[in-house]
Design an enzyme around this catalytic site. Sequence first.
Site, PDB file in Angstrom:
ATOM      1  N   CYS A   1       0.817  -1.225   0.000  1.00 36.60           N
ATOM      2  CA  CYS A   1       0.000   0.000   0.000  1.00 36.60           C
ATOM      3  C   CYS A   1       0.848   1.271   0.000  1.00 36.60           C
ATOM      4  O   CYS A   1       0.590   2.204  -0.767  1.00 36.60           O
ATOM      5  CB  CYS A   1      -0.969  -0.013   1.171  1.00 36.60           C
ATOM      6  SG  CYS A   1      -0.195  -0.202   2.803  1.00 36.60           S
TER       7      CYS A   1
ATOM      8  N   ASN B   1      -5.532   2.371   2.179  1.00 34.36           N
ATOM      9  CA  ASN B   1      -4.610   1.234   2.136  1.00 34.36           C
ATOM     10  C   ASN B   1      -5.314  -0.093   1.899  1.00 34.36           C
ATOM     11  O   ASN B   1      -4.736  -1.017   1.298  1.00 34.36           O
ATOM     12  CB  ASN B   1      -3.809   1.148   3.432  1.00 34.36           C
ATOM     13  CG  ASN B   1      -4.687   1.039   4.672  1.00 34.36           C
ATOM     14  OD1 ASN B   1      -5.436   1.963   4.985  1.00 34.36           O
ATOM     15  ND2 ASN B   1      -4.615  -0.076   5.378  1.00 34.36           N
TER      16      ASN B   1
END
Length: 346
Positions: free
Chosen positions: A145, A313
């Site tokens: 992420c 994320n």
Amino acid sequence: MTRVAVLGAGGYAGGEVLRLLLTHPAVEVVQATSEQHAGKRLDFPHPHLRGLATPRFSPHDALEPCDVLLSCMPSGELIRRWPQVSARAGRIIDLSADFRLESAEHARWYPRAPRPPDMPEFVYGLPEWTGARLKDARFVAVPGCMAHAALLALLPLVRAGLVRPEVVVDAKTGSSGGGATPDRSSHHPERASALRCYRAVGHRHTGEIEGATERLAGVRPVVHFSATAVPSVRGVLATVHAFAARKLEDASEPLRALASTYREHPFVHVLRANASASPFPEPAPLAGTNHCDLAVEVDAERGRIVVNAALDNLVKGAAGTAVHALNLMLGRPETEGLGFRGLHPL
């Protein structure tokens, strides 16, 4: 309908994969596995799935044949289970770190999860940069992420020859990036108000950013990466400090590089000063979405280019990109199943 299974679906990323796929018009979720929740309904650990007609969790070893498998297992687990898993899935999308790096780099950064030499290489699943390869891919690795945010910010500048091959990445992340299983550092009383740097040097995303930049933009930078925990649940904000390869008077050239790169890509937005009441990227309005916001500024006196990149994320940094890649692999519209636009205020 494409028959899809989700391996290791009990965690946060697995829950987001299920949320996106259970309403996807071209996909049937035929199986979801979890050792901890085997036999339970999918909404037992994932309350946001209540009201959907869903299968129950199966144990990992009960995985059945499917067209596409999305693996949300912790890093190292797909490697360990490869003979079983690869025999049951025509195509595989992995959300862990097992296949993000080329073999030699993987051995350096993940020595505790070695990859046998006979394992296939995966296509790096950064759709804005590898979309053409994803269309024919059998195996896809979703980026990490924080690396994902940093790369979307950095790659256009490198490809345009605007920066020297040394960058600093300061990434802030919410607590969900640590996964659903708590430890001392991620337990709520320890983490709820945390604002601390937890990996100043040596973070594994360093190697991922360096390697992906070399493969996708033709230059291998030296990356100085630090990660900071912030008091939020979702979100990544990556601040990329790059140093101009030549004199820049203002941000116009870097802005053009970003805007021209992502003009045809629906999930990346380049913010412009004075064009919005909120011209700086922040994760909150992006929660639950597959979008990334970018903004660039230039310190002309010191020759520094600063790009901020914000994303969720769990979605753009994980499940949403997996579904984006799946759409490309299936020849579907790339935005299919990914239309949620976020909430404001949050």
